[in-house]
Design an enzyme around this catalytic site. Structure first.
Site, PDB file in Angstrom:
ATOM      1  N   HIS A 124       0.870  -1.153  -0.041  1.00  0.00           N
ATOM      2  CA  HIS A 124      -0.036   0.001  -0.076  1.00  0.00           C
ATOM      3  C   HIS A 124       1.056   1.422   0.029  1.00  0.00           C
ATOM      4  O   HIS A 124       2.030   1.171   0.374  1.00  0.00           O
ATOM      5  CB  HIS A 124      -0.711  -0.005   1.390  1.00  0.00           C
ATOM      6  CG  HIS A 124      -1.851   1.055   1.239  1.00  0.00           C
ATOM      7  ND1 HIS A 124      -1.770   2.403   1.859  1.00  0.00           N
ATOM      8  CD2 HIS A 124      -3.250   0.837   1.115  1.00  0.00           C
ATOM      9  CE1 HIS A 124      -2.642   2.932   1.840  1.00  0.00           C
ATOM     10  NE2 HIS A 124      -3.969   2.122   1.509  1.00  0.00           N
ATOM     11  N   ASP A 201       3.009  -4.608   8.129  1.00  0.00           N
ATOM     12  CA  ASP A 201       1.947  -3.743   8.092  1.00  0.00           C
ATOM     13  C   ASP A 201       0.857  -4.795   8.114  1.00  0.00           C
ATOM     14  O   ASP A 201       0.488  -5.455   7.277  1.00  0.00           O
ATOM     15  CB  ASP A 201       1.868  -3.087   6.690  1.00  0.00           C
ATOM     16  CG  ASP A 201       0.614  -2.385   6.277  1.00  0.00           C
ATOM     17  OD1 ASP A 201      -0.336  -2.526   7.042  1.00  0.00           O
ATOM     18  OD2 ASP A 201       0.493  -1.965   5.210  1.00  0.00           O
ATOM     19  N   GLN A 204      -4.419  -5.215   6.893  1.00  0.00           N
ATOM     20  CA  GLN A 204      -5.380  -6.173   6.338  1.00  0.00           C
ATOM     21  C   GLN A 204      -5.339  -7.479   7.023  1.00  0.00           C
ATOM     22  O   GLN A 204      -5.944  -8.564   6.627  1.00  0.00           O
ATOM     23  CB  GLN A 204      -5.072  -6.206   4.530  1.00  0.00           C
ATOM     24  CG  GLN A 204      -5.144  -5.153   3.871  1.00  0.00           C
ATOM     25  CD  GLN A 204      -6.765  -4.590   4.071  1.00  0.00           C
ATOM     26  OE1 GLN A 204      -7.642  -5.187   4.271  1.00  0.00           O
ATOM     27  NE2 GLN A 204      -7.082  -3.241   3.729  1.00  0.00           N
ATOM     28  N   CYS A 365      -4.728   2.205  -3.723  1.00  0.00           N
ATOM     29  CA  CYS A 365      -3.240   2.653  -3.211  1.00  0.00           C
ATOM     30  C   CYS A 365      -2.273   1.718  -3.206  1.00  0.00           C
ATOM     31  O   CYS A 365      -1.303   1.611  -2.552  1.00  0.00           O
ATOM     32  CB  CYS A 365      -3.405   3.071  -1.497  1.00  0.00           C
ATOM     33  SG  CYS A 365      -4.755   4.387  -1.688  1.00  0.00           S
TER      34      CYS A 365
HETATM   35  N1  PMP Z   1      -1.729  -0.590   4.597  1.00  0.00           N
HETATM   36  C1  PMP Z   1      -2.602  -1.391   4.214  1.00  0.00           C
HETATM   37  C2  PMP Z   1      -2.233  -2.817   3.582  1.00  0.00           C
HETATM   38  C3  PMP Z   1      -4.005  -1.031   3.894  1.00  0.00           C
HETATM   39  O1  PMP Z   1      -4.781  -1.700   3.257  1.00  0.00           O
HETATM   40  C4  PMP Z   1      -4.186   0.223   4.603  1.00  0.00           C
HETATM   41  C5  PMP Z   1      -5.748   0.866   4.470  1.00  0.00           C
HETATM   42  N2  PMP Z   1      -6.386   0.882   3.075  1.00  0.00           N
HETATM   43  C6  PMP Z   1      -3.350   1.007   5.074  1.00  0.00           C
HETATM   44  C7  PMP Z   1      -1.814   0.463   5.140  1.00  0.00           C
HETATM   45  C8  PMP Z   1      -3.658   2.471   5.747  1.00  0.00           C
HETATM   46  O2  PMP Z   1      -4.473   2.236   6.769  1.00  0.00           O
HETATM   47  P1  PMP Z   1      -5.075   3.459   7.508  1.00  0.00           P
HETATM   48  O3  PMP Z   1      -5.447   4.415   6.317  1.00  0.00           O
HETATM   49  O4  PMP Z   1      -6.062   3.133   8.366  1.00  0.00           O
HETATM   50  O5  PMP Z   1      -4.060   4.535   8.346  1.00  0.00           O
END
Ligand code: PMP
Length: 407
Positions: A124, A201, A204, A365
């Site tokens: 992401h 991270d 998910q 993203c």
């Molecule tokens: N990492 C991953 C794999 C995500 O899916 C997301 C959210 N789409 C994020 C990071 C960012 O999370 P947040 O917007 O809640 O900070």
């Protein structure tokens, strides 16, 4: 195994009973954010009705109550991740802020010209851009590890890029765009062999898998409350205590200090050293309720149910003419990413929405991953334990209609 009682579970999520455009809501955008059970909503309401006060300044009864609830939430997160100590649990806004904290605090302190930060191609943007920024600041470089056509991290490529120049590996536990479950335990072991630290991270992974940071032996782990059925605006960073102790503060101000004077300022102990300003107290209380909700659930049965939804969705996707799945890894959570010949993914999203079906379309993203696959985006249906087989069928009869319109 005992059947998973989806109807009973759905009754806990008031939003799911809604009609959208005169059709029952089919919510399949859980990877973007999850819905909240009544217990989370009422925990926040109760907090504001009976506890609301600022924390850590317990000069009165309410402040005491708020502090106990807030620090209780930290303990709840410690248990959720199986961290060793609450000193290792830092409150942040979410996964994004957790990664930025590590990049700016650990990264600026430990990276120098020539050092390498390894990320995977399927990260992401939240696990790419903070590393690019700290690379600009320190002279380190960010290198991507390739993914296979199925959407797995290419472990041969990983091994070949894992030199002693690598100071940090930043990798998602589960891919948001494809659903791939990455072999993070193996990747962490290999990284440690060359002396690199690893940030995982978990944005998910936490909604689907049981996480044990001590068993994984990761150095940092981040997640967001809103993806695990809790409120928006809060998340947690886990870090190994020795690493956190050695890291400088990032954001500064109230709460994170020990003593302030114009001769200099000393900082609070862990975890407060990293928590400047008034934190997200009501959200922490809501997150406690969400983790308690998950704690009472048979998570194995929930995962089996999600896997059954994924298997059915994968199966019926074959009946849609021109549909190509993007990401066919063997180890996946319940995420189905796809494109249909001649129909833009955004149009798929819009046309499904007219039928009350919520999915996500676009690059999710993950622009580097999309360019790697030679596409600009996908349509993505992401299932939670409260989704039903009937909803999978609604998705695919919706897609059949769209294909007919275009045909
Ligand atoms: N990492 C991953 C794999 C995500 O899916 C997301 C959210 N789409 C994020 C990071 C960012 O999370 P947040 O917007 O809640 O900070």
């Amino acid at each position: 195994p005992q059947a998973f009682d989806v109807d009973r579970i759905r009754a806990d999520f008031p939003i799911l009973a809604q009609q959208i455009r005169n059709k029952p809501l089919v919510y399949l955008d859980n990877a973007a954010t999850s819905q909240k059970p009544s217990s989370v909503i009422s925990a926040e309401q109760l907090y504001y009705e009976q506890f609301n006060s600022n924390v850590h300044r317990a000069a009165h009864a309410l402040a005491d109550r708020a502090t106990i609830a807030f620090e209780g939430a930290r303990e709840r997160v410690r248990v959720f991740l199986n961290a060793n100590s609450t000193q290792e649990i830092i409150w942040v806004k979410g996964a994004t802020e957790g990664i930025n904290l590590v990049a700016q605090s650990w990264g600026r302190e430990n990276l120098k010209p020539g050092d390498v930060i390894l990320v995977s191609m399927l990260e992401h943007h939240a696990n790419i851009v903070p590393w690019q920024q700290v690379a600009l600041q320190t002279g380190a470089t960010v290198q991507p590890v390739l993914v296979t056509p199925e959407g797995d991290i290419d472990l041969d490529d990983y091994r070949s890029k894992l030199t002693t120049k690598v100071r940090l590996v930043a990798v998602s536990h589960v891919s948001n765009a494809l659903g791939t479950i990455n072999p993070v335990a193996d990747m962490i072991r290999l990284a440690h062999d060359v002396g690199a630290k690893v940030l995982v991270d978990g944005a998910q992974a936490t909604p689907h898998l049981m996480v044990d940071v001590q068993a994984l032996d990761c150095d940092f782990y981040v997640f967001s409350s809103h993806k695990v059925f809790g409120p928006t605006g809060i998340g947690a960073l886990y870090g190994k205590q020795a690493l956190l102790e050695a890291m400088p503060p990032w954001q500064t101000g109230g709460e994170m200090i020990e003593r302030v004077s114009f001769d200099g300022t000393t900082f609070n102990q862990l975890p407060f050293k990293f928590e400047a300003g008034t934190p997200a107290i009501a959200q922490a209380v809501g997150l406690t309720a969400a983790l308690d909700y998950l704690g009472l659930m048979d998570r194995q049965a929930a995962e089996a149910h999600e896997q059954a939804l994924l298997a059915r969705a994968t199966e019926v996707s074959r009946d849609i003419p021109g549909l190509q799945l993007v990401g066919t890894a063997r180890n996946k959570v319940s995420v189905l990413s796809f494109n249909i010949d001649g129909i833009h993914s955004n149009d798929i999203g819009t046309l499904l929405d007219q039928q009350g079906i919520a999915i996500r379309s676009g690059h999710h993203c993950t622009q580097p991953l999309m360019s790697h696959f030679g596409i600009t985006g996908t349509a993505r249906a992401s299932f939670a334990f409260y989704n039903t087989m009937a909803e999978v069928d609604a998705l695919f009869s919706g897609l059949q209609k769209i294909v007919k319109i275009y045909g």
